[in-house]
Structures are given as C-alpha cells and as structure tokens.
Design an enzyme around this catalytic site. Structure first.
Site, PDB file in Angstrom:
ATOM      1  N   MET A  32       0.750  -1.207  -0.016  1.00 40.76           N
ATOM      2  CA  MET A  32       0.047  -0.050  -0.109  1.00 40.76           C
ATOM      3  C   MET A  32       0.852   1.245   0.105  1.00 40.76           C
ATOM      4  O   MET A  32       0.534   2.456   0.328  1.00 40.76           O
ATOM      5  CB  MET A  32      -0.975   0.038   1.228  1.00 40.76           C
ATOM      6  CG  MET A  32      -1.938  -1.294   1.140  1.00 40.76           C
ATOM      7  SD  MET A  32      -3.406  -0.778   2.186  1.00 40.76           S
ATOM      8  CE  MET A  32      -2.588  -0.810   3.726  1.00 40.76           C
ATOM      9  N   GLY A  33       2.116   1.206  -0.260  1.00 41.25           N
ATOM     10  CA  GLY A  33       2.971   2.332  -0.327  1.00 41.25           C
ATOM     11  C   GLY A  33       3.476   3.078   0.970  1.00 41.25           C
ATOM     12  O   GLY A  33       3.391   1.988   1.831  1.00 41.25           O
ATOM     13  N   GLY A  38      11.034  -2.624   5.806  1.00 39.45           N
ATOM     14  CA  GLY A  38      10.297  -4.141   5.783  1.00 39.45           C
ATOM     15  C   GLY A  38       9.884  -4.262   4.142  1.00 39.45           C
ATOM     16  O   GLY A  38      10.098  -5.352   4.054  1.00 39.45           O
ATOM     17  N   HIS A  39       9.346  -3.315   3.860  1.00 37.93           N
ATOM     18  CA  HIS A  39       8.883  -3.601   2.265  1.00 37.93           C
ATOM     19  C   HIS A  39      10.098  -3.895   1.432  1.00 37.93           C
ATOM     20  O   HIS A  39      10.001  -4.962   0.708  1.00 37.93           O
ATOM     21  CB  HIS A  39       8.067  -2.525   1.762  1.00 37.93           C
ATOM     22  CG  HIS A  39       6.666  -1.870   2.589  1.00 37.93           C
ATOM     23  ND1 HIS A  39       6.619  -0.960   3.068  1.00 37.93           N
ATOM     24  CD2 HIS A  39       5.568  -2.522   2.462  1.00 37.93           C
ATOM     25  CE1 HIS A  39       5.638  -0.810   3.458  1.00 37.93           C
ATOM     26  NE2 HIS A  39       4.881  -1.647   3.097  1.00 37.93           N
ATOM     27  N   LYS A 151       4.803  -9.910   9.242  1.00 37.58           N
ATOM     28  CA  LYS A 151       4.538  -8.868  10.255  1.00 37.58           C
ATOM     29  C   LYS A 151       2.791  -9.149  10.240  1.00 37.58           C
ATOM     30  O   LYS A 151       2.003  -9.029  11.202  1.00 37.58           O
ATOM     31  CB  LYS A 151       4.838  -7.386   9.834  1.00 37.58           C
ATOM     32  CG  LYS A 151       4.609  -6.395  10.915  1.00 37.58           C
ATOM     33  CD  LYS A 151       4.344  -5.171  10.498  1.00 37.58           C
ATOM     34  CE  LYS A 151       2.761  -4.980  10.604  1.00 37.58           C
ATOM     35  NZ  LYS A 151       2.332  -3.771   9.836  1.00 37.58           N
ATOM     36  N   MET A 186       8.569  -2.678  11.825  1.00 35.29           N
ATOM     37  CA  MET A 186       8.305  -1.402  10.910  1.00 35.29           C
ATOM     38  C   MET A 186       6.919  -1.470  10.426  1.00 35.29           C
ATOM     39  O   MET A 186       6.347  -2.537   9.995  1.00 35.29           O
ATOM     40  CB  MET A 186       9.399  -1.569   9.734  1.00 35.29           C
ATOM     41  CG  MET A 186      10.603  -1.314  10.115  1.00 35.29           C
ATOM     42  SD  MET A 186      11.795  -0.992   9.016  1.00 35.29           S
ATOM     43  CE  MET A 186      13.089  -0.714   9.932  1.00 35.29           C
ATOM     44  N   ARG A 189       2.084   2.730   9.355  1.00 33.18           N
ATOM     45  CA  ARG A 189       1.225   3.241  10.344  1.00 33.18           C
ATOM     46  C   ARG A 189       2.203   4.109  11.640  1.00 33.18           C
ATOM     47  O   ARG A 189       1.553   4.660  12.406  1.00 33.18           O
ATOM     48  CB  ARG A 189       0.309   2.650  10.807  1.00 33.18           C
ATOM     49  CG  ARG A 189      -0.939   2.118   9.830  1.00 33.18           C
ATOM     50  CD  ARG A 189      -1.928   1.294  10.366  1.00 33.18           C
ATOM     51  NE  ARG A 189      -3.213   1.550   9.581  1.00 33.18           N
ATOM     52  CZ  ARG A 189      -3.673   0.618   8.704  1.00 33.18           C
ATOM     53  NH1 ARG A 189      -2.812  -0.618   8.661  1.00 33.18           N
ATOM     54  NH2 ARG A 189      -4.660   0.534   7.760  1.00 33.18           N
TER      55      ARG A 189
END
Ligand code: AMP
Length: 284
Positions: A32-33, A38-39, A151, A186, A189
């Site tokens: 979701m950008g 982490g991404h 996560k 991470m 949010r």
C-alpha cells in the site's frame, strides 16, 4: 530495463506477456506504499529470486472499514518510486480505485473462519477485501512467486490458503518481520505515532518475545504466557486498548490450550489512536 510505472491492468499484461512467453520468472510484491525497510527487504528477495519483479502500490478501499484510516493513510509516491527503482524493480503497478474496481463491482473472495479470528474480529470485512485485491493482482500479473511479510501473519495464512484452495499457480512466500533497533515492527502506520507514543510502542514486541521465551520453558503454558503479556501491556498506560493478545495455533488461529509443537504469539493494541499488530512464531 529501467522501471516502468503502469496504471492499468491491461498495460501490465502487455508489458509482461512477451517476457513470460520467453520463460522469464516474475515475482510480485503487493504493497500500500509509504515504503519502509520492511517492504524493501521483501522487494530485495523478489529481485534476487526472479528474472522480473513487479511491485504494486494500491491503497485498497475494500479492505478499510467505515471509520478506518483510508483517507489519511500515509502516502509518499515520489519516495516510493525512487526506492523501488534503486532496488531493481522492473514494473511498478499503481492503479487507481477505478482501474481496479469498475462500476458495480460485486465479486468477493469469502475467506472462511480464519478470516474471522484475531484481527478479523475487529475488522470484519478487512480480509475479504485483502483476498479479493490480491486475487486480482495475481490474475493481472500472473507471477511465479508472490511475496508477503510475517508482520501480517494472518494475512499471509489467508492468502496462502486462498491460493492453494483455488488452485492458483503461484508460490506464496513469507518473509521475516523487519524491526526497528528497539524491536518495533516497521509499519507505514508508525508514522502516526507521536514521540511519546513511539517511545512506548516497542512494548508489544517485548511482551510477545518475553512470552515466547517463557513458553519454551518447562513450566509455561499458553495461559501463563497470555497472562504475562497482559501484565506487561497493563504496565504501560499509553497502551490503553488491547484488542487481542495470546497464543494461537499457527494453522487454524484457534486459541492454543497446550504448547506441544508450534505456537503463534500475536497481538493487536492501540497506542492512542494508532493500531499496532505484531507476532512471533515459536517452536518447541
Ligand atoms: P502494506 O503496505 O502494509 O500492505 O504491506 C505490504 C507487504 O509488506 C505485506 O506483505 C506486509 O506484510 C509486508 N510488511 C509490512 N511491514 C513489514 C515489516 N516490518 N517486515 C516485513 N514485512 C512487512
């Protein structure tokens, strides 16, 4: 090949079709950008393991409930594009809601009982939205492998079950949770947290990892581990709402009576208005 940014499903198919016909493998990383390390760890895995990597950025309206943070969800498109390009991503798929959901869209994946547990008890339509959008992304991209983070363990379990039960020809890959130095998982949010809230946020991982250690000891039971985590959270006044915390069967997500083989320790808490989730897997 430098990274292409594509907005329509048909353009993604047209770009990938000749590559897939030449036998090149494709990895998909849905996001979701507002990308963080982490991404990017997941993106790196895909880039390493596939000839081509497609990342998607889509803040999916069908997975947000009424009153949730869809409108204020963090966005950083320019920063995301730079990071993905530098990481060697080949295609960034960034559709609009209209590109993904035409007028009158009405088909949803019903994910069954595992979607009603843990986070599903607090976000009743969330996982059907996630499963539906990921099914669409898998159909658009037709990847050999799709990558997700631990996560969101429940999300992975649901998506892996969906892919298996619906005979989707894709390997669903789970990647370890990447944490800040103090243990906080991470998350996009985390940007919502004030300085004070941020300083107490690692309490969730501290509780989960202490209980994981205790559970491996001879005396400990899932009930004791749960009580221990509740005590640790109760000691932190800013962690004022515990939505759930406990030890669960990693396959069914049902409450674990006895720790015999493996356990999922998972929790969701609110720190001020911000909802945080985390989990740890333990084996005997
Ligand atoms: P999101 O953008 O939050 O939907 O996340 C996109 C993907 O990145 C999902 O598969 C998440 O599980 C994964 N992810 C998010 N945060 C982390 C993290 N801290 N470590 C590993 N994977 C993560």
């Amino acid at each position: 090949m430098s990274m292409e940014v594509l907005r329509s499903p048909i353009m993604v198919r047209e770009a990938l079709f000749p590559q897939i016909m030449r036998g090149r493998s494709v990895g998909l990383v849905p996001t979701m950008g507002a990308l963080h390390d982490g991404h990017m760890a997941i993106v790196r895995d895909s880039v390493m393991e596939n000839d081509l990597t497609v990342a998607s950025i889509f803040v999916n309206p069908t997975q947000f409930g009424p009153g949730e943070d869809m409108d204020k969800y963090p966005r950083d498109v320019d920063g995301d594009i730079t990071r993905l390009r530098e990481a060697g991503v080949d295609i960034l798929f960034m559709p609009s809601a209209a590109d993904m959901y035409g007028e009158g869209f009405s088909t949803f994946i019903d994910v069954g009982p595992i979607a009603a547990r843990l986070c599903g008890a607090f976000r009743p339509t969330h996982f059907r939205g996630v499963a539906t959008v990921v099914a669409k992304l898998l159909n658009i991209v037709t990847p050999e492998r799709a990558y997700f983070g631990q996560k969101d363990y429940q999300q992975f379990l649901i998506l892996e079950t969906m892919a298996r039960e619906l005979d989707m020809p894709v390997d669903m890959v789970i990647c370890p949770t990447i944490r800040e130095g103090d243990g906080l998982a991470m998350s996009s949010r985390n940007a919502y947290l004030s300085e004070k809230e941020r300083s107490v946020a690692p309490v969730l991982y501290r509780a989960l990892s202490s209980a994981a250690e205790a559970l491996k000891g001879a005396e400990a039971s899932p009930a004791k581990a749960k009580a221990m985590m509740e005590d640790m959270l109760r000691a932190e006044p800013l962690a004022d709402e515990v939505q759930y915390i406990g030890c669960y069967d990693p396959h069914t997500l049902q409450w674990l009576e006895e720790f015999s083989g493996s356990a999922l320790l998972a929790g969701a808490i609110k720190i001020g208005p911000t909802r945080l989730i985390d989990n740890v897997l333990v084996w005997k």
